[in-house]
Design a protein around this motif. Structure first.
Motif, mmCIF file in Angstrom:
data_model
loop_
_atom_site.group_PDB
_atom_site.id
_atom_site.type_symbol
_atom_site.label_atom_id
_atom_site.label_comp_id
_atom_site.label_asym_id
_atom_site.label_seq_id
_atom_site.Cartn_x
_atom_site.Cartn_y
_atom_site.Cartn_z
ATOM 1 N N LEU A 253 -26.849 34.723 19.311
ATOM 2 C CA LEU A 253 -26.149 33.689 20.083
ATOM 3 C C LEU A 253 -25.410 32.701 19.177
ATOM 4 N N SER A 254 -25.847 32.635 17.916
ATOM 5 C CA SER A 254 -25.191 31.741 16.945
ATOM 6 C C SER A 254 -25.531 32.241 15.551
ATOM 7 N N ASN A 255 -24.845 31.694 14.518
ATOM 8 C CA ASN A 255 -25.196 32.066 13.139
ATOM 9 C C ASN A 255 -26.344 31.156 12.726
ATOM 10 N N PHE A 256 -27.558 31.708 12.673
ATOM 11 C CA PHE A 256 -28.748 30.864 12.547
ATOM 12 C C PHE A 256 -29.652 31.263 11.387
ATOM 13 N N GLY A 257 -29.214 32.231 10.559
ATOM 14 C CA GLY A 257 -29.998 32.531 9.352
ATOM 15 C C GLY A 257 -30.887 33.762 9.435
ATOM 16 N N HIS A 272 -28.341 43.045 16.466
ATOM 17 C CA HIS A 272 -27.398 42.200 17.236
ATOM 18 C C HIS A 272 -26.171 41.856 16.382
ATOM 19 N N LEU A 273 -26.242 40.787 15.563
ATOM 20 C CA LEU A 273 -25.197 40.448 14.569
ATOM 21 C C LEU A 273 -23.853 40.035 15.167
ATOM 22 N N GLU A 274 -23.855 39.560 16.412
ATOM 23 C CA GLU A 274 -22.599 39.112 17.014
ATOM 24 C C GLU A 274 -21.959 37.990 16.181
ATOM 25 N N HIS A 275 -22.791 37.140 15.538
ATOM 26 C CA HIS A 275 -22.263 35.978 14.804
ATOM 27 C C HIS A 275 -22.520 36.080 13.302
ATOM 28 N N LEU A 276 -22.423 37.294 12.768
ATOM 29 C CA LEU A 276 -22.692 37.511 11.340
ATOM 30 C C LEU A 276 -21.541 36.959 10.488
ATOM 31 N N SER A 277 -21.874 36.233 9.422
ATOM 32 C CA SER A 277 -20.822 35.728 8.518
ATOM 33 C C SER A 277 -20.524 36.777 7.442
ATOM 34 N N VAL A 292 -28.059 47.095 13.389
ATOM 35 C CA VAL A 292 -28.183 47.719 14.718
ATOM 36 C C VAL A 292 -27.343 46.897 15.701
ATOM 37 N N LEU A 293 -26.309 47.507 16.237
ATOM 38 C CA LEU A 293 -25.435 46.804 17.174
ATOM 39 C C LEU A 293 -25.806 47.172 18.602
ATOM 40 N N ALA A 304 -18.726 37.845 23.322
ATOM 41 C CA ALA A 304 -17.955 38.588 22.314
ATOM 42 C C ALA A 304 -18.792 39.686 21.659
ATOM 43 N N TYR A 305 -18.127 40.780 21.329
ATOM 44 C CA TYR A 305 -18.789 41.908 20.663
ATOM 45 C C TYR A 305 -18.921 41.647 19.169
#
Ligand code: NIG
Ligand code: FE
Length: 419
Positions: A253-257, A272-277, A292-293, A304-305
């Motif tokens: 849901l967010s980039n959280f570490g 998941h990794l929707e918000h991966l930097s 794993v997506l 968003a994907y």
């Protein structure tokens, strides 16, 4: 077990190249397609090649003419939460009225509403609900299934769920990999005392799960309002000490570490990794973590994907899975997920096929699944389709004609034989 010879195979996808390249940047060549093939097996594959080269020694064995089918290694759904009770259709209706997943969770819905229903369900009720879901997966060619706990969140209820998974594993022929997800959410009774729940996880639950061998993996949901990376480190270190392997629900849901924690702790997969930097992407690749997506979740939530193209082009091996759960993806249809991956994330057909076979096996640390070679387990998904390219094309249609698990045919003329 007697040998079986499958003949009349139009395309047999062995995934030999994907195996050689460890599932990185899969191409059509990596699918290892043998045209006009034959396969010979008992519990394991004994021979695979072109039918005209079938050794004479197999000519007296039982022969089945597949009349032009497409054969793949049994499909692998490497991330599911199918042991649950209750119904969250109303949440879907609320989302259609533009309430977000987080709004609904903050208002008392979400994971905790399934926790309530799952706690109230008996062992037998949960077993029956989950068994139906597993049979549906098998009917779609899935021969290996990961299943997480995580809707109990008390010692007794998490153990109840893991024992349901154990019974599914004992009674059904497919490979089931159990994952302990006690750190899915802070249970309501510990809302104001999260340290206490974490203490229960570390001092009671993980040791008991490990002692009773109820899980292979320990997973955790790293996200705002769920678990922090510091808490994750504390919990996962205990899990590793007890011999469990690690998976992490990361950056959903967010980039959280979560992803950098996965890299640091040597997780097998980050999911998941929707918000991966970009920095996270580099660390996952460096540490050999499988991504794993779960595009069904973005599809179902209308969000968003994950940028699959970018991950694959950077050399991260990608698996795809359903995430089958009542909140973010209420389906076990892995082939539909593959279609979503092609059309929405621009993955190619060889990439999605690799993602639901060889790379999904890697995401579960399985070395003898997800490809076909002499000596691998004879798990076969047989599609009555004219070409493997039809699989994501006829979207949502079940094109399976039969399934073999460890060499045993479990579907015949629409009846399932599981014993
Ligand atoms: O993978 N993100 C955490 N867990 C699930 C959702 C669980 C639920 O909403 O019930 C997921 O998307
Ligand atoms: Fe999940």
């Amino acid at each position: 077990m007697n040998l079986t010879v499958l003949k009349g195979i139009k395309e047999c996808l062995t995934l030999s190249g994907a195996r050689a390249n460890r599932g990185v940047k899969p191409t059509k060549e990596d699918l290892g397609i043998i045209e006009n093939a034959a396969v010979v097996f008992d519990e394991k594959i004994r021979w695979v090649g072109q039918e005209r080269e079938l050794p004479k020694e197999f000519s007296n064995e039982m022969q089945i003419d597949l009349k032009g089918a497409v054969v793949l290694p049994g499909l692998i759904d490497c991330h599911t939460h199918i042991v649950f009770a209750g119904d969250r259709s109303h949440e879907y209706a609320m989302r259609a009225e533009r309430k977000s997943y987080r709004d609904i969770a903050d208002a008392g819905g979400g994971i905790l509403s399934t926790v309530k229903a799952t706690r109230e369900a008996t062992f037998d009720e949960l077993f029956s609900l989950s068994r139906t879901r597993v049979l549906e997966s098998m009917s779609r060619g899935i021969t290996t299934l990961e299943i997480k706990s995580g809707y109990g969140l008390t010692v007794d209820d998490e153990i109840k769920i893991l024992k349901v998974i154990k019974k599914l594993k004992e009674e059904l022929p497919l490979t089931i990999i159990p994952t302990f997800l006690g750190a899915h959410a802070i249970p309501p009774e510990f809302k104001n005392n999260r340290e206490k729940y974490i203490q229960i996880l570390c001092e009671n639950l993980i040791p008991q799960v490990a002692k009773e061998k109820l899980a292979t993996f320990c997973d955790i949901f790293i996200e705002k309002n769920y678990f922090t990376p510091d808490e994750g480190k504390q919990i996962l270190e205990i899990a590793v000490r007890h011999g469990l392997k690690i998976k992490i629900h990361a950056e959903q849901l967010s980039n959280f570490g979560g992803a950098s924690l996965a890299a640091k702790m040597g997780a097998i997969s980050a999911d998941h990794l929707e918000h991966l930097s970009d920095t996270d992407l580099a660390s996952l690749k460096k540490s050999g973590v499988i991504g794993v997506l779960l595009p069904g979740a973005a599809f179902f939530l209308g969000t968003a994907y994950p940028p699959a193209r970018k991950f694959i082009d950077h050399g991260l091996p990608i698996a795809l899975s359903t995430d089958w759960n009542p909140g973010t993806c209420m389906t076990g249809n892995l082939m539909l997920i593959s279609t979503i991956a092609c059309s929405q994330m621009k993955m190619t057909v060889p990439e999605v096929i690799t993602a639901i076979t060889f790379n999904a096996a890697q995401a579960l640390s399985l070395t003898n699944h997800g490809f076909l070679e002499q000596g691998t387990r004879a798990d076969l998904a047989i599609f009555g389709s004219p070409s493997y390219e039809c699989l994501p094309y006829h979207f949502s249609v079940n094109q399976i004609s039969s399934v073999f698990i460890a060499g045993k045919m479990i579907r015949r003329e629409n009846t399932w034989e599981t014993s």
